[in-house]
Design a protein around this motif. Structure first.
Motif, short mmCIF file in Angstrom:
data_model
loop_
_atom_site.label_atom_id
_atom_site.label_comp_id
_atom_site.label_asym_id
_atom_site.label_seq_id
_atom_site.Cartn_x
_atom_site.Cartn_y
_atom_site.Cartn_z
N VAL A 77 0.83 -1.22 0.00
CA VAL A 77 0.00 0.00 0.00
C VAL A 77 0.86 1.26 0.00
O VAL A 77 0.62 2.19 -0.79
CB VAL A 77 -0.95 0.00 1.21
N ARG A 78 1.85 1.32 0.86
CA ARG A 78 2.64 2.56 0.99
C ARG A 78 3.45 2.88 -0.26
O ARG A 78 3.44 4.03 -0.72
CB ARG A 78 3.52 2.48 2.23
N PRO A 79 4.18 1.92 -0.84
CA PRO A 79 4.86 2.25 -2.10
C PRO A 79 3.90 2.63 -3.22
O PRO A 79 4.19 3.52 -4.02
CB PRO A 79 5.62 0.95 -2.42
N ALA A 80 2.74 1.96 -3.27
CA ALA A 80 1.75 2.30 -4.30
C ALA A 80 1.23 3.72 -4.09
O ALA A 80 1.05 4.47 -5.06
CB ALA A 80 0.59 1.29 -4.26
N ALA A 81 1.01 4.08 -2.83
CA ALA A 81 0.55 5.44 -2.54
C ALA A 81 1.62 6.47 -2.89
O ALA A 81 1.32 7.54 -3.44
CB ALA A 81 0.17 5.57 -1.06
N GLY A 82 2.88 6.15 -2.59
CA GLY A 82 3.97 7.06 -2.93
C GLY A 82 4.08 7.25 -4.43
O GLY A 82 4.31 8.37 -4.91
N ALA A 83 3.91 6.16 -5.19
CA ALA A 83 3.95 6.26 -6.65
C ALA A 83 2.76 7.07 -7.18
O ALA A 83 2.91 7.89 -8.10
CB ALA A 83 3.94 4.86 -7.26
N TRP A 84 1.59 6.86 -6.61
CA TRP A 84 0.38 7.57 -7.04
C TRP A 84 0.50 9.07 -6.79
O TRP A 84 0.24 9.89 -7.68
CB TRP A 84 -0.83 6.99 -6.31
N VAL A 85 0.91 9.44 -5.59
CA VAL A 85 1.06 10.86 -5.25
C VAL A 85 2.14 11.49 -6.12
O VAL A 85 1.99 12.61 -6.62
CB VAL A 85 1.40 11.03 -3.75
N GLY A 86 3.25 10.77 -6.33
CA GLY A 86 4.31 11.30 -7.17
C GLY A 86 3.85 11.55 -8.59
O GLY A 86 4.18 12.58 -9.20
N ALA A 87 3.08 10.61 -9.15
CA ALA A 87 2.57 10.78 -10.51
C ALA A 87 1.60 11.96 -10.59
O ALA A 87 1.61 12.72 -11.57
CB ALA A 87 1.89 9.50 -10.97
N LEU A 88 0.76 12.12 -9.57
CA LEU A 88 -0.17 13.25 -9.55
C LEU A 88 0.58 14.58 -9.49
O LEU A 88 0.23 15.54 -10.19
CB LEU A 88 -1.12 13.14 -8.35
N LEU A 89 1.60 14.64 -8.67
CA LEU A 89 2.39 15.88 -8.56
C LEU A 89 3.09 16.19 -9.87
O LEU A 89 3.17 17.36 -10.28
CB LEU A 89 3.43 15.74 -7.43
N ALA A 90 3.60 15.16 -10.54
CA ALA A 90 4.26 15.38 -11.82
C ALA A 90 3.27 15.86 -12.87
O ALA A 90 3.57 16.75 -13.67
CB ALA A 90 4.93 14.09 -12.29
N GLY A 91 2.08 15.28 -12.87
CA GLY A 91 1.06 15.71 -13.82
C GLY A 91 0.60 17.12 -13.59
O GLY A 91 0.24 17.84 -14.53
N GLN A 92 0.64 17.55 -12.32
CA GLN A 92 0.24 18.90 -11.98
C GLN A 92 1.25 19.93 -12.49
O GLN A 92 0.89 21.00 -12.96
CB GLN A 92 0.09 19.03 -10.46
N SER A 93 2.55 19.60 -12.38
CA SER A 93 3.58 20.58 -12.72
C SER A 93 4.01 20.49 -14.18
O SER A 93 4.39 21.48 -14.78
CB SER A 93 4.80 20.37 -11.82
N GLY A 94 4.00 19.28 -14.73
CA GLY A 94 4.44 19.11 -16.10
C GLY A 94 5.94 19.15 -16.28
O GLY A 94 6.42 19.11 -17.42
N SER A 95 6.71 19.22 -15.20
CA SER A 95 8.16 19.30 -15.31
C SER A 95 8.84 17.95 -15.19
O SER A 95 10.06 17.84 -15.29
CB SER A 95 8.72 20.24 -14.23
N LEU A 96 8.07 16.89 -14.96
CA LEU A 96 8.63 15.55 -14.80
C LEU A 96 7.58 14.56 -15.29
O LEU A 96 6.39 14.74 -15.06
CB LEU A 96 8.96 15.28 -13.33
N SER A 97 8.02 13.51 -15.98
CA SER A 97 7.05 12.55 -16.51
C SER A 97 6.37 11.80 -15.37
O SER A 97 6.96 11.58 -14.31
CB SER A 97 7.76 11.56 -17.44
N ASP A 98 5.11 11.40 -15.62
CA ASP A 98 4.36 10.68 -14.60
C ASP A 98 5.03 9.37 -14.23
O ASP A 98 5.06 8.98 -13.05
CB ASP A 98 2.93 10.40 -15.11
N VAL A 99 5.58 8.68 -15.21
CA VAL A 99 6.22 7.38 -14.96
C VAL A 99 7.46 7.56 -14.08
O VAL A 99 7.65 6.83 -13.11
CB VAL A 99 6.60 6.70 -16.28
N ALA A 100 8.28 8.54 -14.42
CA ALA A 100 9.50 8.78 -13.63
C ALA A 100 9.14 9.17 -12.21
O ALA A 100 9.77 8.71 -11.24
CB ALA A 100 10.34 9.86 -14.30
N ALA A 101 8.14 10.04 -12.07
CA ALA A 101 7.73 10.48 -10.74
C ALA A 101 7.15 9.31 -9.94
O ALA A 101 7.40 9.18 -8.74
CB ALA A 101 6.70 11.60 -10.85
N GLY A 102 6.37 8.46 -10.61
CA GLY A 102 5.82 7.30 -9.93
C GLY A 102 6.89 6.35 -9.44
O GLY A 102 6.82 5.83 -8.32
N LEU A 103 7.90 6.11 -10.28
CA LEU A 103 8.99 5.24 -9.88
C LEU A 103 9.78 5.83 -8.71
O LEU A 103 10.14 5.11 -7.78
CB LEU A 103 9.93 5.00 -11.07
#
Length: 205
Positions: A77-103
């Motif tokens: 759960v925790r790594p999945a949540a970290g990946a999800w939040v990271g992807a959302l933050l990346a999508g919000q800013s557009g400065s980092l790909s969602d996949v990279a942020a999720g990883l």
């Protein structure tokens, strides 16, 4: 500005308490304090679910051995949540790909989760129950303070999160032997009780 430091910090925090991260980011975004919080995290249903699960974790996290069982369940759960939040933050800013942020968010959350779970197992070797409460409160306060700080000073927060992660991994290395000794003693006591409970005389027939 790159969202990388914020993703890293939120990943570290998610590995400690994912529900607190989602709840805090959502509340800060909904109240207008954090402008960089994705709209998904601000949705009422997300806040309600995160709030309920945060309360559940707040209780389970302070009970010896229950906290370790809770950690075991949240290994995914925790790594999945970290990946999800990271992807959302990346999508919000557009400065980092969602996949990279999720990883990045997921792997950082997994590392910090391992530190937390291992530390809790070591704390559970203590005969008194108060250590769990103290450690749990310190974790919750640390997550809340660092996530809020990261919204305004992401680079500084990422440095702090990285330092805490490194120190935690080093500490975990030295705690492994203590955990192993405790598990061996517990297994030995269980075996002794099992042997004592065996019938020693001949059968009555």
């Amino acid at each position: 500005m790159s969202v990388l430091p914020l993703v890293f910090t939120s990943g570290w925090a998610s590995g400690v308490n994912a529900y607190a991260v989602v709840l805090l980011l959502g509340v800060l975004g909904a109240t207008g304090v954090g402008d960089d919080v994705p709209a998904t995290l601000q949705r009422p249903e997300v806040l309600v679910i995160a709030g309920v699960l945060f309360l559940c974790e707040a209780v389970a996290d302070k009970v010896p051995y229950v906290d370790s069982a809770w950690d075991a369940v949240h290994t995914v759960v925790r790594p999945a949540a970290g990946a999800w939040v990271g992807a959302l933050l990346a999508g919000q800013s557009g400065s980092l790909s969602d996949v990279a942020a999720g990883l990045l968010g997921g792997s950082t959350a997994l590392a910090s989760h391992a530190v937390k779970a291992g530390t809790r197992m070591a704390v559970n070797t203590s005969p008194e129950p108060f250590s769990n409460v103290v450690v749990s409160i310190a974790e919750d306060l640390g997550v809340g303070a660092l996530v809020a700080f990261a919204l305004f000073h992401p680079v500084a927060a990422a440095v702090i999160a990285g330092t805490l992660l490194l120190l935690g991994l080093v500490s975990l290395f030295f705690l492994v032997s203590r955990i192993r000794r405790f598990l061996r003693r517990r297994a030995l006591r269980r075996e002794e009780r099992r042997v004592v409970g065996r019938p020693t005389g001949p059968p009555p027939w």
